[in-house]
Motif scaffolding. Structure first.
Motif, PDB file in Angstrom:
ATOM      1  N   GLY A   1       5.474  13.484  19.486  1.00  0.00           N
ATOM      2  CA  GLY A   1       5.734  13.632  20.916  1.00  0.00           C
ATOM      3  C   GLY A   1       6.267  12.356  21.547  1.00  0.00           C
ATOM      4  N   CYS A   2       5.655  11.211  21.186  1.00  0.00           N
ATOM      5  CA  CYS A   2       6.107   9.927  21.737  1.00  0.00           C
ATOM      6  C   CYS A   2       7.528   9.602  21.292  1.00  0.00           C
ATOM      7  CB  CYS A   2       5.148   8.815  21.304  1.00  0.00           C
ATOM      8  SG  CYS A   2       3.490   8.926  22.019  1.00  0.00           S
ATOM      9  N   LEU A   3       7.786   9.759  19.996  1.00  0.00           N
ATOM     10  CA  LEU A   3       9.125   9.491  19.486  1.00  0.00           C
ATOM     11  C   LEU A   3      10.147  10.455  20.092  1.00  0.00           C
ATOM     12  CD1 LEU A   3       8.484   8.795  15.677  1.00  0.00           C
ATOM     13  CD2 LEU A   3       9.211   7.146  17.416  1.00  0.00           C
ATOM     14  N   GLY A   4       9.738  11.715  20.232  1.00  0.00           N
ATOM     15  CA  GLY A   4      10.649  12.703  20.797  1.00  0.00           C
ATOM     16  C   GLY A   4      11.061  12.365  22.218  1.00  0.00           C
ATOM     17  N   TRP A   5      10.104  11.941  23.028  1.00  0.00           N
ATOM     18  CA  TRP A   5      10.410  11.597  24.420  1.00  0.00           C
ATOM     19  C   TRP A   5      11.317  10.369  24.494  1.00  0.00           C
ATOM     20  CZ3 TRP A   5      11.509  12.634  29.022  1.00  0.00           C
ATOM     21  CH2 TRP A   5      11.373  11.733  30.066  1.00  0.00           C
ATOM     22  N   ILE A   6      11.019   9.355  23.688  1.00  0.00           N
ATOM     23  CA  ILE A   6      11.826   8.134  23.710  1.00  0.00           C
ATOM     24  C   ILE A   6      13.249   8.415  23.240  1.00  0.00           C
ATOM     25  CG2 ILE A   6      12.088   5.843  22.682  1.00  0.00           C
ATOM     26  CD1 ILE A   6       8.962   5.819  22.469  1.00  0.00           C
ATOM     27  N   VAL A   7      13.373   9.150  22.143  1.00  0.00           N
ATOM     28  CA  VAL A   7      14.705   9.461  21.599  1.00  0.00           C
ATOM     29  C   VAL A   7      15.485  10.344  22.569  1.00  0.00           C
ATOM     30  CG1 VAL A   7      15.914  10.680  19.753  1.00  0.00           C
ATOM     31  CG2 VAL A   7      14.008   9.159  19.205  1.00  0.00           C
ATOM     32  N   PHE A   8      14.801  11.307  23.179  1.00  0.00           N
ATOM     33  CA  PHE A   8      15.467  12.192  24.136  1.00  0.00           C
ATOM     34  C   PHE A   8      16.020  11.411  25.324  1.00  0.00           C
ATOM     35  CE2 PHE A   8      14.952  14.546  28.161  1.00  0.00           C
ATOM     36  CZ  PHE A   8      15.929  15.514  27.978  1.00  0.00           C
ATOM     37  N   LEU A   9      15.190  10.544  25.910  1.00  0.00           N
ATOM     38  CA  LEU A   9      15.612   9.812  27.102  1.00  0.00           C
ATOM     39  C   LEU A   9      16.732   8.821  26.789  1.00  0.00           C
ATOM     40  CD1 LEU A   9      15.075   9.413  30.111  1.00  0.00           C
ATOM     41  CD2 LEU A   9      13.374   7.675  29.518  1.00  0.00           C
ATOM     42  N   VAL A  10      16.561   8.038  25.702  1.00  0.00           N
ATOM     43  CA  VAL A  10      17.584   7.055  25.351  1.00  0.00           C
ATOM     44  C   VAL A  10      18.863   7.757  24.902  1.00  0.00           C
ATOM     45  CG1 VAL A  10      18.153   5.148  23.801  1.00  0.00           C
ATOM     46  CG2 VAL A  10      15.864   5.316  24.780  1.00  0.00           C
ATOM     47  N   GLY A  11      18.703   8.840  24.123  1.00  0.00           N
ATOM     48  CA  GLY A  11      19.885   9.581  23.687  1.00  0.00           C
ATOM     49  C   GLY A  11      20.659  10.162  24.853  1.00  0.00           C
TER      50      GLY A  11
ATOM     51  N   PRO B   1       0.823  -1.195   0.000  1.00  0.00           N
ATOM     52  CA  PRO B   1       0.000   0.000   0.000  1.00  0.00           C
ATOM     53  C   PRO B   1       0.860   1.248   0.000  1.00  0.00           C
ATOM     54  CG  PRO B   1      -0.809  -1.586   1.594  1.00  0.00           C
ATOM     55  CD  PRO B   1       0.494  -2.110   1.085  1.00  0.00           C
ATOM     56  N   LYS B   2       0.353   2.266  -0.677  1.00  0.00           N
ATOM     57  CA  LYS B   2       1.112   3.506  -0.817  1.00  0.00           C
ATOM     58  C   LYS B   2       1.447   4.094   0.552  1.00  0.00           C
ATOM     59  CE  LYS B   2       0.919   8.042  -2.981  1.00  0.00           C
ATOM     60  NZ  LYS B   2       0.104   8.994  -3.759  1.00  0.00           N
ATOM     61  N   ALA B   3       2.725   4.362   0.750  1.00  0.00           N
ATOM     62  CA  ALA B   3       3.166   4.906   2.039  1.00  0.00           C
ATOM     63  C   ALA B   3       2.719   6.346   2.181  1.00  0.00           C
ATOM     64  CB  ALA B   3       4.692   4.802   2.134  1.00  0.00           C
ATOM     65  N   ARG B   4       2.335   6.700   3.382  1.00  0.00           N
ATOM     66  CA  ARG B   4       1.937   8.070   3.673  1.00  0.00           C
ATOM     67  C   ARG B   4       2.748   8.575   4.856  1.00  0.00           C
ATOM     68  NH1 ARG B   4      -4.677   7.474   3.110  1.00  0.00           N
ATOM     69  NH2 ARG B   4      -4.658   6.631   0.992  1.00  0.00           N
ATOM     70  N   SER B   5       4.054   8.513   4.695  1.00  0.00           N
ATOM     71  CA  SER B   5       4.947   8.867   5.791  1.00  0.00           C
ATOM     72  C   SER B   5       4.796  10.321   6.198  1.00  0.00           C
ATOM     73  CB  SER B   5       6.395   8.576   5.410  1.00  0.00           C
ATOM     74  OG  SER B   5       6.742   9.280   4.235  1.00  0.00           O
ATOM     75  N   THR B   6       4.491  11.187   5.213  1.00  0.00           N
ATOM     76  CA  THR B   6       4.358  12.603   5.567  1.00  0.00           C
ATOM     77  C   THR B   6       3.211  12.809   6.539  1.00  0.00           C
ATOM     78  OG1 THR B   6       3.013  12.937   3.565  1.00  0.00           O
ATOM     79  CG2 THR B   6       5.379  13.384   3.403  1.00  0.00           C
ATOM     80  N   ARG B   7       2.113  12.085   6.319  1.00  0.00           N
ATOM     81  CA  ARG B   7       0.971  12.225   7.219  1.00  0.00           C
ATOM     82  C   ARG B   7       1.294  11.643   8.590  1.00  0.00           C
ATOM     83  NH1 ARG B   7      -4.826  10.195   5.224  1.00  0.00           N
ATOM     84  NH2 ARG B   7      -4.374  11.888   3.768  1.00  0.00           N
ATOM     85  N   ILE B   8       1.990  10.522   8.614  1.00  0.00           N
ATOM     86  CA  ILE B   8       2.332   9.893   9.884  1.00  0.00           C
ATOM     87  C   ILE B   8       3.217  10.815  10.711  1.00  0.00           C
ATOM     88  CG2 ILE B   8       3.631   8.001  10.930  1.00  0.00           C
ATOM     89  CD1 ILE B   8       2.639   6.209   8.681  1.00  0.00           C
ATOM     90  N   PHE B   9       4.219  11.396  10.086  1.00  0.00           N
ATOM     91  CA  PHE B   9       5.163  12.218  10.830  1.00  0.00           C
ATOM     92  C   PHE B   9       4.685  13.648  11.029  1.00  0.00           C
ATOM     93  CE2 PHE B   9       7.947   8.753   9.414  1.00  0.00           C
ATOM     94  CZ  PHE B   9       8.490   8.407  10.641  1.00  0.00           C
ATOM     95  N   ARG B  10       3.451  13.926  10.616  1.00  0.00           N
ATOM     96  CA  ARG B  10       2.820  15.178  10.996  1.00  0.00           C
ATOM     97  C   ARG B  10       1.890  15.001  12.191  1.00  0.00           C
ATOM     98  NH1 ARG B  10       1.066  17.416   4.989  1.00  0.00           N
ATOM     99  NH2 ARG B  10       3.172  17.990   4.274  1.00  0.00           N
ATOM    100  N   ASP B  11       1.737  13.765  12.610  1.00  0.00           N
ATOM    101  CA  ASP B  11       0.879  13.474  13.767  1.00  0.00           C
ATOM    102  C   ASP B  11       1.594  13.957  15.027  1.00  0.00           C
ATOM    103  OD1 ASP B  11      -0.424  12.227  15.958  1.00  0.00           O
ATOM    104  OD2 ASP B  11      -1.242  10.707  14.602  1.00  0.00           O
ATOM    105  N   PRO B  12       1.027  14.917  15.759  1.00  0.00           N
ATOM    106  CA  PRO B  12       1.725  15.457  16.928  1.00  0.00           C
ATOM    107  C   PRO B  12       1.924  14.430  18.035  1.00  0.00           C
ATOM    108  CG  PRO B  12      -0.528  16.301  16.803  1.00  0.00           C
ATOM    109  CD  PRO B  12      -0.266  15.589  15.518  1.00  0.00           C
TER     110      PRO B  12
ATOM    111  N   HIS C   1      -0.864   2.601  19.066  1.00  0.00           N
ATOM    112  CA  HIS C   1      -2.268   2.912  18.762  1.00  0.00           C
ATOM    113  C   HIS C   1      -2.376   3.850  17.569  1.00  0.00           C
ATOM    114  CE1 HIS C   1      -6.490   3.826  19.432  1.00  0.00           C
ATOM    115  NE2 HIS C   1      -6.188   5.110  19.467  1.00  0.00           N
ATOM    116  N   ARG C   2      -1.556   4.883  17.534  1.00  0.00           N
ATOM    117  CA  ARG C   2      -1.629   5.852  16.436  1.00  0.00           C
ATOM    118  C   ARG C   2      -1.147   5.236  15.118  1.00  0.00           C
ATOM    119  NH1 ARG C   2      -4.451  10.453  18.170  1.00  0.00           N
ATOM    120  NH2 ARG C   2      -3.449  11.598  16.465  1.00  0.00           N
ATOM    121  N   LEU C   3      -0.085   4.423  15.183  1.00  0.00           N
ATOM    122  CA  LEU C   3       0.389   3.766  13.971  1.00  0.00           C
ATOM    123  C   LEU C   3      -0.661   2.803  13.421  1.00  0.00           C
ATOM    124  CD1 LEU C   3       4.108   2.989  14.884  1.00  0.00           C
ATOM    125  CD2 LEU C   3       3.300   4.619  13.180  1.00  0.00           C
ATOM    126  N   GLN C   4      -1.354   2.111  14.307  1.00  0.00           N
ATOM    127  CA  GLN C   4      -2.407   1.205  13.872  1.00  0.00           C
ATOM    128  C   GLN C   4      -3.498   1.963  13.133  1.00  0.00           C
ATOM    129  OE1 GLN C   4      -2.462  -2.146  14.078  1.00  0.00           O
ATOM    130  NE2 GLN C   4      -4.377  -2.118  12.917  1.00  0.00           N
TER     131      GLN C   4
END
Length: 294
Positions: free
Chosen positions: A35-45, A20-31, A280-283
């Motif tokens: 936010g979830c990725l930002g917190w995980i990357v910040f803490l692990v980084g 199926p056609k990827a819609r990465s732009t829409r996914i990565f515009r989801d706040p 949940h959001r990715l689903q």
């Protein structure tokens, strides 16, 4: 009289079936996803950077049970460790062990799920064996295994993989069976394409979309499992872990020394919540993509 026109059709065998056609732009515009990725990357980084206010591995016996404040934002525990540094440092082990175990489970489960998606006696027998395996309380078995062979990070990663692999097998098996019913797979069989090619060229690209939500959910569950095992004292001796920090601080709660429990608990809770909400959001996005491709 003109010669009959020959119509050439593009080969659908040599090229993999398009997912199926990827819609990465829409996914990565989801706040929420950001936010979830930002917190995980910040803490692990931060945990990997080594830039801590105080040493997370060397205790200061001159400062014990210091309340939050005065150079110790999260306070000091009963052993002289800075709670902030120790909490961030623990993310390097808890989150990365969970990611490693979930990744092993995803790869193994995807491979087995595709193999078990074909109809046949061997596939049915393997499915029944999987039912028996899932009927066993795996976390209880994990405790027993650790009690027998000891604990290490490698053992914990293997346990996480064993607990999560059946989930990926079930998910991929169900999705692959739907893909097998599509027209391009039937045409590939008519043209004599081998079963191995059908599996890895036509089926695999079309089941990967459902893996990301399950992977995120499995990582969150794995982090909670690592915390539970550490709380039970089954983590590697001397290693920093949110579960072991919480366990060590609980006896001091009646003395109003709450910071040793609250801050590791908040770290564990927010990271598990971030992975759960990310799943949940990715689903939701996967369902939209699949609906739009019909």
């Amino acid at each position: 009289m003109s010669a009959p026109t020959t119509v050439t059709t593009p080969s659908i065998i040599d090229a993999p079936a398009p997912p199926p056609k990827a819609r990465s732009t829409r996914i990565f515009r989801d706040p929420v996803i950001l936010g979830c990725l930002g917190w995980i990357v910040f803490l692990v980084g931060w945990s990997l950077s080594g830039l801590f206010p105080h040493s997370p591995t060397v205790a200061d016996p001159g400062v014990l049970l210091h309340a939050p404040g005065g150079g110790y934002l999260f306070g000091v525990d009963q052993d002289g460790y800075d709670v902030l540094s120790r909490t961030v440092y623990a993310a390097k082990f808890d989150v990365l062990m969970a990611l490693s175990g979930a990744l092993v489970a995803a790869v193994t489960g995807t491979w087995l799920g595709i193999l078990m998606s074909s109809e046949g006696r061997l596939s049915a027998l393997a499915t029944r064996g999987l039912d028996v395996f899932q009927a066993v309380p795996l976390l209880v078995v994990a405790v027993a295994v650790i009690g027998l062979v000891g604990t290490s990070r490698t053992i914990l990663v293997v346990i996480i993989a064993a607990i999560n692999t059946p989930l990926f097998i079930r998910l991929v098996q169900a999705e692959a069976r739907l893909v097998r019913k599509r027209g391009y797979v039937a045409v590939a069989r008519v043209y004599g394409v081998s079963e191995r090619t059908i599996r890895w060229r036509h089926i695999l690209p079309n089941v990967t979309g459902v893996l990301f939500p399950q992977f995120s959910l499995s990582v969150g569950y794995a982090i909670a499992s690592v915390g539970a095992l550490s709380f039970l004292g089954l983590s590697e001796p001397g290693s920093a872990s949110w579960g072991s920090m919480i366990k060590a601080g609980i006896p001091l709660l009646p003395l109003n020394q709450w910071w040793m429990v609250v801050f590791p608990s908040l770290a564990l809770f927010t990271v598990v919540l971030a992975f759960s909400e990310l799943s949940h959001r990715l689903q939701g996005h996967v369902e939209q993509i699949r609906g739009g491709s019909r």
